[in-house]
Design a protein around this motif. Structure first.
Motif, short mmCIF file in Angstrom:
data_model
loop_
_atom_site.label_atom_id
_atom_site.label_comp_id
_atom_site.label_asym_id
_atom_site.label_seq_id
_atom_site.Cartn_x
_atom_site.Cartn_y
_atom_site.Cartn_z
N ASP A 102 0.80 -1.22 0.00
CA ASP A 102 0.00 0.00 0.00
C ASP A 102 0.84 1.28 0.00
O ASP A 102 0.28 2.37 0.10
N LYS A 105 -0.16 3.78 -4.74
CA LYS A 105 -1.58 4.08 -4.85
C LYS A 105 -2.01 4.00 -6.32
O LYS A 105 -1.21 4.27 -7.23
N LEU A 185 -4.20 -5.40 -1.80
CA LEU A 185 -3.50 -5.49 -0.52
C LEU A 185 -3.56 -6.89 0.06
O LEU A 185 -2.60 -7.36 0.67
#
Length: 214
Positions: A102, A105, A185
């Motif tokens: 993460d 983006k 994720l």
């Protein structure tokens, strides 16, 4: 954030945007990135974070590497890579930390580095994009040859670096300004628009782009 990630190229697929358009993407597995060493200016002369990923069998790791990984308290990985960071970013990391996917983006531009596919020994037309000669009218099977490579009596030699036949591919390539389309994720996946260097299963380095706005 100037820190990047290491990963494996899984292959290519496509995803669909909200307007229904098809976007070709490369899927990269970047899970299990671990911090092995943090380098500070006062001890090492520069600031950087050393990262590893993946796992390696214990009998494949030499003694010095075993000690290096053991000092950080992390499992031995398949590769090590350093990312230069600023002093402000350095305080966020310590040996043994896990770096998650993460940090990237969707919509962010990244630079991807990998080893290009090796294509063996190739001629000048395939390797350097030379134009071939005529393949008819008495050319005697010489339409794919490089032609004359010599000089006059002065200098009387072929200069180093002359574009000739030779090994093609298997070199480090960086593709810049690729867009991150999706970040998974849960599975530790990055979906990057377009193609990235290397074959399936090849190791790649993903970092924020250095040519912002290009």
């Amino acid at each position: 954030m100037s820190l990047g990630l290491l990963g494996h190229k899984l292959g290519m697929t496509r995803v669909f945007a909200e307007d229904g358009s098809s976007i070709p993407v490369t899927v990269v597995m970047v899970g299990s990135n671990r911090v092995v060493q943090v380098k500070a200016a006062d001890t090492d002369g520069y600031t950087a974070v050393q990262v590893t990923f993946g796992t390696k069998k214990a009998n494949r790791v030499n003694k010095s590497a075993k000690g290096h990984y053991a000092k950080a308290g992390v499992e031995a990985g398949v590769a090590l890579h350093e990312f230069r960071v600023t002093n402000e970013e350095l305080i966020n990391f310590q040996a043994g930390n896990t770096v998650s996917v993460d940090i990237f983006k969707p919509g962010q531009l990244v630079d991807v580095t990998g080893m290009s596919k090796g294509k063996g020994f190739s001629g000048v037309i395939k390797r350097h994009h030379f134009s071939s000669n005529r393949a008819s009218h008495g050319n005697s099977r010489s339409h794919n040859t490089p032609g004359s490579i010599g000089q006059r009596q002065d200098p009387g030699r072929v200069f180093p670096g002359k574009k000739m036949a030779g090994h093609l591919g298997n070199t480090q390539i960086t593709t810049q300004n690729l867009e991150v389309v999706r970040v998974d994720l849960e599975r530790g996946l990055l979906l990057i628009k377009g193609a990235v260097p290397g074959c399936r299963g090849g190791k790649v380095v993903i970092r924020p782009n250095v040519k912002a706005g290009v």
